[in-house]
Design a protein around this motif. Sequence first.
Motif, PDB file in Angstrom:
ATOM      1  N   UNK A  82     -43.426 -32.798  20.640  1.00 20.16           N
ATOM      2  CA  UNK A  82     -44.514 -31.964  20.108  1.00 20.16           C
ATOM      3  C   UNK A  82     -45.417 -31.497  21.249  1.00 20.16           C
ATOM      4  N   UNK A  83     -45.766 -32.441  22.117  1.00 20.87           N
ATOM      5  CA  UNK A  83     -46.652 -32.122  23.239  1.00 20.87           C
ATOM      6  C   UNK A  83     -46.051 -31.045  24.121  1.00 20.87           C
ATOM      7  N   UNK A  84     -44.814 -31.229  24.515  1.00 20.22           N
ATOM      8  CA  UNK A  84     -44.196 -30.290  25.446  1.00 20.22           C
ATOM      9  C   UNK A  84     -44.065 -28.903  24.831  1.00 20.22           C
ATOM     10  N   UNK A 126     -45.988 -27.584  22.460  1.00 22.94           N
ATOM     11  CA  UNK A 126     -47.310 -26.954  22.337  1.00 22.94           C
ATOM     12  C   UNK A 126     -47.847 -26.524  23.705  1.00 22.94           C
ATOM     13  N   UNK A 127     -47.585 -27.316  24.734  1.00 24.61           N
ATOM     14  CA  UNK A 127     -48.040 -26.923  26.076  1.00 24.61           C
ATOM     15  C   UNK A 127     -47.262 -25.697  26.545  1.00 24.61           C
ATOM     16  N   UNK A 131     -48.889 -22.856  24.923  1.00 18.95           N
ATOM     17  CA  UNK A 131     -50.181 -22.622  25.577  1.00 18.95           C
ATOM     18  C   UNK A 131     -49.990 -21.914  26.920  1.00 18.95           C
ATOM     19  N   UNK A 132     -49.010 -22.386  27.694  1.00 16.25           N
ATOM     20  CA  UNK A 132     -48.768 -21.800  29.018  1.00 16.25           C
ATOM     21  C   UNK A 132     -48.247 -20.372  28.903  1.00 16.25           C
ATOM     22  N   UNK A 133     -47.608 -20.061  27.774  1.00 14.50           N
ATOM     23  CA  UNK A 133     -47.066 -18.717  27.560  1.00 14.50           C
ATOM     24  C   UNK A 133     -48.131 -17.852  26.890  1.00 14.50           C
ATOM     25  N   UNK A 166     -49.721 -39.711  25.950  1.00 21.14           N
ATOM     26  CA  UNK A 166     -48.692 -38.718  26.317  1.00 21.14           C
ATOM     27  C   UNK A 166     -49.331 -37.333  26.463  1.00 21.14           C
ATOM     28  N   UNK A 184     -50.660 -44.170  21.883  1.00 31.26           N
ATOM     29  CA  UNK A 184     -49.538 -43.668  22.655  1.00 31.26           C
ATOM     30  C   UNK A 184     -49.498 -42.145  22.632  1.00 31.26           C
ATOM     31  N   UNK A 211     -55.260 -29.574  23.600  1.00 32.38           N
ATOM     32  CA  UNK A 211     -54.948 -28.279  24.219  1.00 32.38           C
ATOM     33  C   UNK A 211     -56.114 -27.313  24.016  1.00 32.38           C
ATOM     34  N   UNK A 242     -40.746 -38.190  19.541  1.00 29.47           N
ATOM     35  CA  UNK A 242     -41.296 -37.113  18.744  1.00 29.47           C
ATOM     36  C   UNK A 242     -42.637 -36.625  19.315  1.00 29.47           C
ATOM     37  N   UNK A 243     -43.493 -37.598  19.666  1.00 28.31           N
ATOM     38  CA  UNK A 243     -44.811 -37.247  20.214  1.00 28.31           C
ATOM     39  C   UNK A 243     -44.638 -36.396  21.470  1.00 28.31           C
ATOM     40  N   UNK A 244     -43.740 -36.828  22.321  1.00 33.10           N
ATOM     41  CA  UNK A 244     -43.489 -36.123  23.571  1.00 33.10           C
ATOM     42  C   UNK A 244     -42.983 -34.698  23.351  1.00 33.10           C
ATOM     43  N   UNK A 288     -49.886 -30.083  33.357  1.00 41.19           N
ATOM     44  CA  UNK A 288     -49.985 -28.642  33.128  1.00 41.19           C
ATOM     45  C   UNK A 288     -51.157 -28.039  33.899  1.00 41.19           C
ATOM     46  N   UNK A 304     -40.635 -42.386  17.508  1.00 39.90           N
ATOM     47  CA  UNK A 304     -41.995 -41.856  17.453  1.00 39.90           C
ATOM     48  C   UNK A 304     -42.426 -41.351  18.825  1.00 39.90           C
ATOM     49  N   UNK A 305     -42.114 -42.146  19.841  1.00 40.65           N
ATOM     50  CA  UNK A 305     -42.461 -41.751  21.206  1.00 40.65           C
ATOM     51  C   UNK A 305     -41.794 -40.436  21.576  1.00 40.65           C
TER      52      UNK A 305
END
Lengths: 206, 206, 206
Positions: B10-12, B14-15, B18-20, C10, C6, A15, B6-8, C18, B3-4
């Motif tokens: 975290x990403x969403x 944080x994005x 970022x977008x806000x 993601x 992975x 990011x 969780x990773x997803x 985004x 894990x998958x």
Amino acid sequence: DDIRNYAREVVLKEIEKHAADGLGMVDYALVSGGARVVKHSEPYGGKAGGSASWLLQRSRVSAEAERMIKPSFGEPGQCFALKGGSGFVEIRLRTAIIPEAVTLEHVAKNVAYDRSSAPKHCRVSGWLQTDPEIVTEKMFLLTEFTYDLQKSNAQTYKVDSSASNLVDTIRLDFTSNHGSASHTCIYRLRVHGREPSPVPALETQS
Amino acid sequence: DDIRNYAREVVLKEIEKHAADGLGMVDYALVSGGARVVKHSEPYGGKAGGSASWLLQRSRVSAEAERMIKPSFGEPGQCFALKGGSGFVEIRLRTAIIPEAVTLEHVAKNVAYDRSSAPKHCRVSGWLQTDPEIVTEKMFLLTEFTYDLQKSNAQTYKVDSSASNLVDTIRLDFTSNHGSASHTCIYRLRVHGREPSPVPALETQS
Amino acid sequence: DDIRNYAREVVLKEIEKHAADGLGMVDYALVSGGARVVKHSEPYGGKAGGSASWLLQRSRVSAEAERMIKPSFGEPGQCFALKGGSGFVEIRLRTAIIPEAVTLEHVAKNVAYDRSSAPKHCRVSGWLQTDPEIVTEKMFLLTEFTYDLQKSNAQTYKVDSSASNLVDTIRLDFTSNHGSASHTCIYRLRVHGREPSPVPALETQS
Ligand SMILES: [K+]
Ligand SMILES: [K+]
Ligand SMILES: [K+]
């Protein structure tokens, strides 16, 4: 927990790069950094009319040219459109640099109406033209490449490392596009490199 | 699979942050929210000429001042440049708030041409000046800090929690920068806080 | 290592989405793509004054209407404000499409000053009006929905799949908002769909 930390770390790093102009690389061809388009082939369309008015214009730089040296932020249409399938643009950089790479960007596939206007075969050259009065232009070929619609929309091409000449002006020539008969759109061209180490400005003492 | 997911997740998250606006915090010093720069020390450069023209200007607010109360979107140059290594800016907020934190932002390291123009030692004060006719100004120190070039480019500093005064105007004083002799660039200053609970507007009944 | 790869995958995919206008979907109601607002109910506030001046205006399209067909980039205030709790906007699309979905976006919760001005009950209709001289308007209901403040700030609603009519103009009617008595803000409306397969342009031969 290690995994969680790792996932978080990857996310924040990516990011950060995204927030830093997408690539996290300094761009010496950015309008907000002081660069400007100084010359280009015939633009496409526009309110001012066709070829005749273009040929009569005194300032030969379209108001829309600036679009190709600023970010597009994912918006289709935020580009500089040139007439036909071949043409060129010349950009005065922010300052003289030793160029190391160039990035050509088109609109992303998943928001584009049509990508046939993307440039295809390209050549980038550069030279030093600090003082327009003195004809010291010696043009260097920086890189030749083919913009690939299947790859990421911002594609970076290295400059041949044997050439480490100082340049303050670059020229993009495109000799084909991805299918449009009428026009070619340039979303953004970036120029990366390093500034030479500062030396005493002898010339100002004369 | 955990894990998958969780990773997803975290990403969403944080994005989304970022977008806000990068931080996901309400900013009462944002121009699109109604804030404005009302006063500042001498600006750097600009087309209108040097110090003399600045002193003669009737409206003492530069057109470029607005840049420091809107997003920069990762672009170098999208800042308000003030002359020298010390100076100040005063901002009328969107509305009166109880300030809780301020964020000072400079351009990101990996896209910057030069960061010597970043502010270093800073002090932020605030007061209530809703009616410019009535001299009710009482200035409160909100926070003092040192902008650190090694940390994230948007740095948030808490307001001393013992001070919970209502303010509608703030002032940033910078007393040094990171090395530039000529100018200091302010990319963005944000002011975070809470609006007081609504109370009956007694003054309108008089 | 698999996990690391992975996580990275993601992240890059989500950042790509985004960066591609947030959703990675083509928007035919985007101003930079050639769309425009052609009609709307009375706007809220503005420098030109109140209702009387609005009724006297010849061009009935506010300069601020354009804000609802371009990105907001996370900034509060980058919207088109209409008077009251109900109203409408009509948009000429970039080109005629078979609509598949619409997206209504408001400012994100964590940077908003107040979200009571968000639209609530909405209806989107569409029709084909390529030639304004010929009255061929036949309006189709595309979708009805309730904008939900608890969900993501950009909410996408599918068009009823039984309706696959070609439209080049759409109309958003909102019949309520989330509490504001004075105005309703529309941050962005997007229209997604597909362009019909090209057919010989018979009408130009007549
Ligand atoms: K651009
Ligand atoms: K800025
Ligand atoms: K907008």
